[in-house]
Design an enzyme around this catalytic site. Sequence first.
Site, PDB file in Angstrom:
ATOM      1  N   GLY A  58      29.455 -15.833 -12.680  1.00  0.00           N
ATOM      2  CA  GLY A  58      28.916 -15.538 -14.140  1.00  0.00           C
ATOM      3  C   GLY A  58      29.967 -15.772 -14.791  1.00  0.00           C
ATOM      4  O   GLY A  58      30.918 -16.248 -14.523  1.00  0.00           O
ATOM      5  N   CYS A  85      32.537 -16.405  -6.633  1.00  0.00           N
ATOM      6  CA  CYS A  85      33.395 -16.849  -7.816  1.00  0.00           C
ATOM      7  C   CYS A  85      33.477 -15.256  -8.547  1.00  0.00           C
ATOM      8  O   CYS A  85      34.180 -14.558  -8.302  1.00  0.00           O
ATOM      9  CB  CYS A  85      32.713 -17.830  -8.974  1.00  0.00           C
ATOM     10  SG  CYS A  85      33.647 -18.436 -10.212  1.00  0.00           S
ATOM     11  N   TYR A  86      32.772 -15.023  -9.707  1.00  0.00           N
ATOM     12  CA  TYR A  86      32.571 -13.925 -10.367  1.00  0.00           C
ATOM     13  C   TYR A  86      32.539 -12.701  -9.381  1.00  0.00           C
ATOM     14  O   TYR A  86      32.958 -11.479  -9.490  1.00  0.00           O
ATOM     15  CB  TYR A  86      31.711 -13.896 -11.476  1.00  0.00           C
ATOM     16  CG  TYR A  86      31.757 -12.590 -12.282  1.00  0.00           C
ATOM     17  CD1 TYR A  86      32.747 -12.396 -13.399  1.00  0.00           C
ATOM     18  CD2 TYR A  86      31.074 -11.622 -12.224  1.00  0.00           C
ATOM     19  CE1 TYR A  86      32.782 -11.217 -13.989  1.00  0.00           C
ATOM     20  CE2 TYR A  86      30.985 -10.185 -12.765  1.00  0.00           C
ATOM     21  CZ  TYR A  86      31.931 -10.228 -13.882  1.00  0.00           C
ATOM     22  OH  TYR A  86      31.854  -9.067 -14.520  1.00  0.00           O
ATOM     23  N   HIS A 172      32.187 -22.758  -5.538  1.00  0.00           N
ATOM     24  CA  HIS A 172      30.848 -22.317  -5.251  1.00  0.00           C
ATOM     25  C   HIS A 172      30.150 -23.226  -4.179  1.00  0.00           C
ATOM     26  O   HIS A 172      29.808 -24.472  -4.082  1.00  0.00           O
ATOM     27  CB  HIS A 172      29.969 -22.995  -6.692  1.00  0.00           C
ATOM     28  CG  HIS A 172      30.394 -22.161  -7.875  1.00  0.00           C
ATOM     29  ND1 HIS A 172      29.684 -21.179  -8.214  1.00  0.00           N
ATOM     30  CD2 HIS A 172      31.283 -22.176  -8.503  1.00  0.00           C
ATOM     31  CE1 HIS A 172      30.131 -20.349  -9.248  1.00  0.00           C
ATOM     32  NE2 HIS A 172      31.255 -21.104  -9.558  1.00  0.00           N
ATOM     33  N   GLU A 174      27.056 -22.974  -3.225  1.00  0.00           N
ATOM     34  CA  GLU A 174      25.517 -23.258  -3.349  1.00  0.00           C
ATOM     35  C   GLU A 174      25.339 -24.667  -3.908  1.00  0.00           C
ATOM     36  O   GLU A 174      24.661 -25.279  -4.070  1.00  0.00           O
ATOM     37  CB  GLU A 174      24.977 -22.171  -4.187  1.00  0.00           C
ATOM     38  CG  GLU A 174      25.469 -22.209  -5.813  1.00  0.00           C
ATOM     39  CD  GLU A 174      26.762 -21.427  -5.956  1.00  0.00           C
ATOM     40  OE1 GLU A 174      27.778 -21.373  -4.928  1.00  0.00           O
ATOM     41  OE2 GLU A 174      27.071 -20.970  -7.081  1.00  0.00           O
ATOM     42  N   ASP A 230       1.427 -27.365  -9.878  1.00  0.00           N
ATOM     43  CA  ASP A 230       1.380 -25.826  -9.660  1.00  0.00           C
ATOM     44  C   ASP A 230      -0.142 -25.557  -9.513  1.00  0.00           C
ATOM     45  O   ASP A 230      -0.734 -24.775  -8.577  1.00  0.00           O
ATOM     46  CB  ASP A 230       2.223 -25.101 -10.640  1.00  0.00           C
ATOM     47  CG  ASP A 230       3.330 -25.391 -10.729  1.00  0.00           C
ATOM     48  OD1 ASP A 230       3.886 -25.979  -9.746  1.00  0.00           O
ATOM     49  OD2 ASP A 230       3.918 -25.039 -11.891  1.00  0.00           O
ATOM     50  N   LYS A 372       9.934 -23.940  -7.211  1.00  0.00           N
ATOM     51  CA  LYS A 372       9.211 -25.231  -7.230  1.00  0.00           C
ATOM     52  C   LYS A 372       9.164 -26.303  -5.974  1.00  0.00           C
ATOM     53  O   LYS A 372       8.264 -26.915  -5.534  1.00  0.00           O
ATOM     54  CB  LYS A 372       9.802 -25.976  -8.296  1.00  0.00           C
ATOM     55  CG  LYS A 372       8.997 -27.349  -8.976  1.00  0.00           C
ATOM     56  CD  LYS A 372       8.088 -27.090  -9.843  1.00  0.00           C
ATOM     57  CE  LYS A 372       7.200 -28.137 -10.512  1.00  0.00           C
ATOM     58  NZ  LYS A 372       6.197 -27.701 -11.428  1.00  0.00           N
TER      59      LYS A 372
END
Length: 516
Positions: A58, A85-86, A172, A174, A230, A372
């Site tokens: 964050g 992290c945060y 991070h 991710e 979509d 998505k």
Amino acid sequence: MADITREKILVLDFGSQYAQLIARRVREQNVYCEIVRHNITADRVREIAPMGLILSGGPSSVYDEHAPQCDPALFRLGIPVLGICYGLQQMTRHLGGEVLPVATREYGHAEITLAKKHPLWENVSETTRVWMSHGDQVKGLPEGFETLAGTKTCTNAAIGHRTLPLLGVQFHPEVTHSDEGTQMLRNFLKGICGCHGTWRLDDFARLTIENIREKVGDRRVICGLSGGVDSSVVAALLSRAIGDQLSCILVDNGLLRKNEAELVVDLFTHFFKSDLHVVSGQKRFLDALVGIDDPQEKRRRIGKTFIDCFAVEATKIENAHFLAQGTLYPDVIESGGSPDGPAATIKLHHNVGGLPKDLQFELIEPLRDLFKDEVRKLGLRLGLPEEMVWRHPFPGPGLAVRCLGEVNAEKLAVLREADAIVLEELRRADLYRKTSQTFAVLLPVRSVGVMGDARTYDNAIAIRSVDTSDFMTADWSRIPYDVLARMSTRIINEIKGINRVVYDISSKPPATIEWE
Ligand code: XMP
């Protein structure tokens, strides 16, 4: 959906741009995952009974006056926690450790060296490259914790409790810049949380189809088709589920790309065996746009005309009880539409959200749990062709957005041709799938040119192409010069009224992807 979402991970969102990315990475490991508010209570978490918690990064410092705080009781639930992290700093602070600012904010690649053997490091190299972005660091470990990895400038790049399943990383895992980040997340999910990976799109499709059948019974569902991914995937699911009880409506607003309406109809009649209504609204839309050059007013008028066309057609469909929409999980999160989700930040804007009161349908939103990329995979599994599933996004108000100033039939014809050339050359160079969104824009500025012996005074076309994963930020695509040259030569030679082509080299922010 119970069996495939039985193994659930919660991502607590501390305002990170990466919270959705974390959730997608977890789903890639076939583990179902939801994003929830950072201050969700420990009692609520106990009710949901997830297999693990991930505290996101964050923008705040834990010492900021209004820094988002989690419920400290989370760390006593016995559920594995990974702080990123945060999230790591939150954990440290709440458990009595010390977090301090670093002299200069660390941003970019760093190399961590593992300090000890740990399930988090299964199949991870002794030293590995990770992505850092932080202003604070863990200086003093909370009681019971030990260092699991460090860098030259960050002693506690990863920490863990000696006996409890509490872990934190300063970097991070991710983001793809962390070379072995995926392996680390897999280790957390499978080795530490004990997830087996029960989230499978095939099962999702099967269960969703069963649910739709049960909900719809013998009534009829209306689905608006736009030609985008979509709405096509929604239609494919519904078509599988209820076949001829589905009626689709395609409003041809005259603002579609070249041959687009025909392509959608063609695909539809081959693929789906359901009822299709094509509304030819070209004239109505053009009439509504006469004399309007303000982009917001254009959008408003297009939106209203769309609703009018859609509503009139919908009333012709008997026994219609449901309206299907392609709402995705990020829309649900951003609209605050999920009970435990983060607070609303952006308003939903559905194409058919403003239907008149006397024409209210019950909503069916079969994609509201999906990201998505999952929708694309699902589309392929349902047998939709690749070129449909990988289409670049296209705004609802269509080419009107990309025709700056007042819109009329002549300008649209020019833009449509230029856009078709840009896309044709892009495909020929095998760059369609490598860029995220590429298109032409018609600029209503005239400049002097020379063609043959004659002087011209014509409009310009701008080519826009971006690379992005989330469309919130984007970089301009480095399209090779020879491809740009072919686009430019063809546009100027083949389209009357254009004597100049420019390439947009602005990133977002500060520019946007569309021009308007
Ligand atoms: P901007 O221009 O804001 O666009 O950077 C971000 C992305 O959103 C798409 N876009 C729309 N999509 N209806 C849509 O379905 C709209 O009204 C709309 N306006 C912009 C745009 O094409 C880009 O992908």
